[in-house]
Design a protein around this motif. Sequence first.
Motif, short mmCIF file in Angstrom:
data_model
loop_
_atom_site.label_atom_id
_atom_site.label_comp_id
_atom_site.label_asym_id
_atom_site.label_seq_id
_atom_site.Cartn_x
_atom_site.Cartn_y
_atom_site.Cartn_z
N LEU A 63 0.81 -1.24 -0.11
CA LEU A 63 -0.10 0.02 -0.05
C LEU A 63 0.71 1.27 -0.07
O LEU A 63 0.51 2.17 -0.63
CB LEU A 63 -0.72 0.13 1.18
CG LEU A 63 -2.12 -0.83 1.09
CD1 LEU A 63 -2.88 -0.89 2.51
CD2 LEU A 63 -3.13 -0.42 0.23
N GLN A 64 1.83 1.17 0.78
CA GLN A 64 2.97 2.24 0.79
C GLN A 64 3.56 2.65 -0.63
O GLN A 64 3.61 3.69 -1.11
CB GLN A 64 4.03 1.97 1.80
CG GLN A 64 4.78 3.12 2.00
CD GLN A 64 6.08 2.93 3.13
OE1 GLN A 64 6.20 1.92 3.52
NE2 GLN A 64 6.95 3.87 3.63
N ARG A 96 1.00 4.00 -2.80
CA ARG A 96 0.49 5.32 -2.39
C ARG A 96 1.64 6.36 -2.95
O ARG A 96 1.52 7.73 -3.20
CB ARG A 96 0.22 5.59 -1.06
CG ARG A 96 -1.16 4.89 -0.71
CD ARG A 96 -1.65 5.09 0.68
NE ARG A 96 -3.00 5.06 0.96
CZ ARG A 96 -3.20 4.02 1.79
NH1 ARG A 96 -2.33 3.53 2.69
NH2 ARG A 96 -4.53 3.36 1.92
N LYS A 97 2.94 5.81 -3.15
CA LYS A 97 3.93 6.55 -3.58
C LYS A 97 3.57 7.08 -4.99
O LYS A 97 3.99 8.39 -5.51
CB LYS A 97 5.37 5.73 -3.88
CG LYS A 97 6.64 6.54 -3.31
CD LYS A 97 7.75 5.69 -3.48
CE LYS A 97 7.84 4.42 -3.37
NZ LYS A 97 9.14 3.60 -3.45
N ASN A 149 0.43 6.89 -6.47
CA ASN A 149 -0.97 7.41 -6.44
C ASN A 149 -1.30 7.84 -4.96
O ASN A 149 -1.80 7.17 -4.17
CB ASN A 149 -1.77 6.60 -7.18
CG ASN A 149 -3.38 6.97 -7.16
OD1 ASN A 149 -3.77 8.16 -6.98
ND2 ASN A 149 -4.31 6.20 -7.76
N PRO A 150 -1.16 9.01 -4.50
CA PRO A 150 -1.41 9.33 -3.19
C PRO A 150 -2.77 9.20 -2.67
O PRO A 150 -3.23 9.20 -1.64
CB PRO A 150 -1.00 10.78 -3.12
CG PRO A 150 0.06 11.12 -4.36
CD PRO A 150 -0.70 10.13 -5.31
N PHE A 208 -5.10 6.77 -3.62
CA PHE A 208 -5.39 5.41 -3.48
C PHE A 208 -6.18 5.23 -2.24
O PHE A 208 -5.55 5.22 -1.21
CB PHE A 208 -4.36 4.44 -3.97
CG PHE A 208 -4.50 3.12 -4.03
CD1 PHE A 208 -5.59 2.56 -5.24
CD2 PHE A 208 -4.28 2.37 -2.84
CE1 PHE A 208 -5.79 1.33 -5.12
CE2 PHE A 208 -4.83 0.93 -2.92
CZ PHE A 208 -5.32 0.56 -4.11
N GLN A 209 -7.16 4.57 -2.32
CA GLN A 209 -8.04 4.01 -1.07
C GLN A 209 -8.10 2.68 -1.32
O GLN A 209 -8.51 2.15 -2.42
CB GLN A 209 -9.24 4.65 -0.97
CG GLN A 209 -9.11 6.29 -0.36
CD GLN A 209 -8.32 6.55 0.86
OE1 GLN A 209 -8.53 5.77 1.69
NE2 GLN A 209 -7.48 7.25 1.01
#
Length: 188
Positions: A176-177, A180-181, A183-184, A186-187
């Motif tokens: 997930l990290q 998110r790098k 695509n910040p 992203f949920q």
Amino acid sequence: PEVCLRLESGPCAAAHSPLAERNGFLRMLLQSRSMELCTSCLTSLGPFLEDEIIPEVIPMEIEVVDARIMLKDDSPPVYPTSPGPVPITLAVDHVVVRRRDDGVFYLTASPGKDSAKQEKPVPVPEEQKAPAASVSPAPAAGARGLQLKQVPELQRELQTMKLALAEANMDKARLLQEIRKYNPLFQL
């Protein structure tokens, strides 16, 4: 031999199926074989399977006994920081693939000495069923001793599962990290 191949045609092949007399019958045995395949080899088979002409159906039987196939992904990594995919190992104990006259492939596993047999429950006539009041709810003393012997083994198995779950959760957080790098927003 590790690979045996036999192609029968003509009147002697009619013993396998009516279509085999005309188109032939292919039998292949692959046993005690270990091999490595790259996923690019499998994906490049697609053009060979596509054709404008519908091929004739050849009845066949392919038997695979005690084989190990390691699939390695040789494609370039999507993310440069990715450690790369882990190779997948397929262990095949005993599988038979049959193609019949209708052109459908049937995959069956031969029951081995290690496989547990699945038995259908046999219906019991009403006269033979025990009355509910006579059934004892407490287990026998021998069963209790067996259960007590299984407790340490089950506790070790539980600890192993807890460690595997913790490791999977850490991998999930790391992935997930990584996502998110790029695509910040992203949920999950």
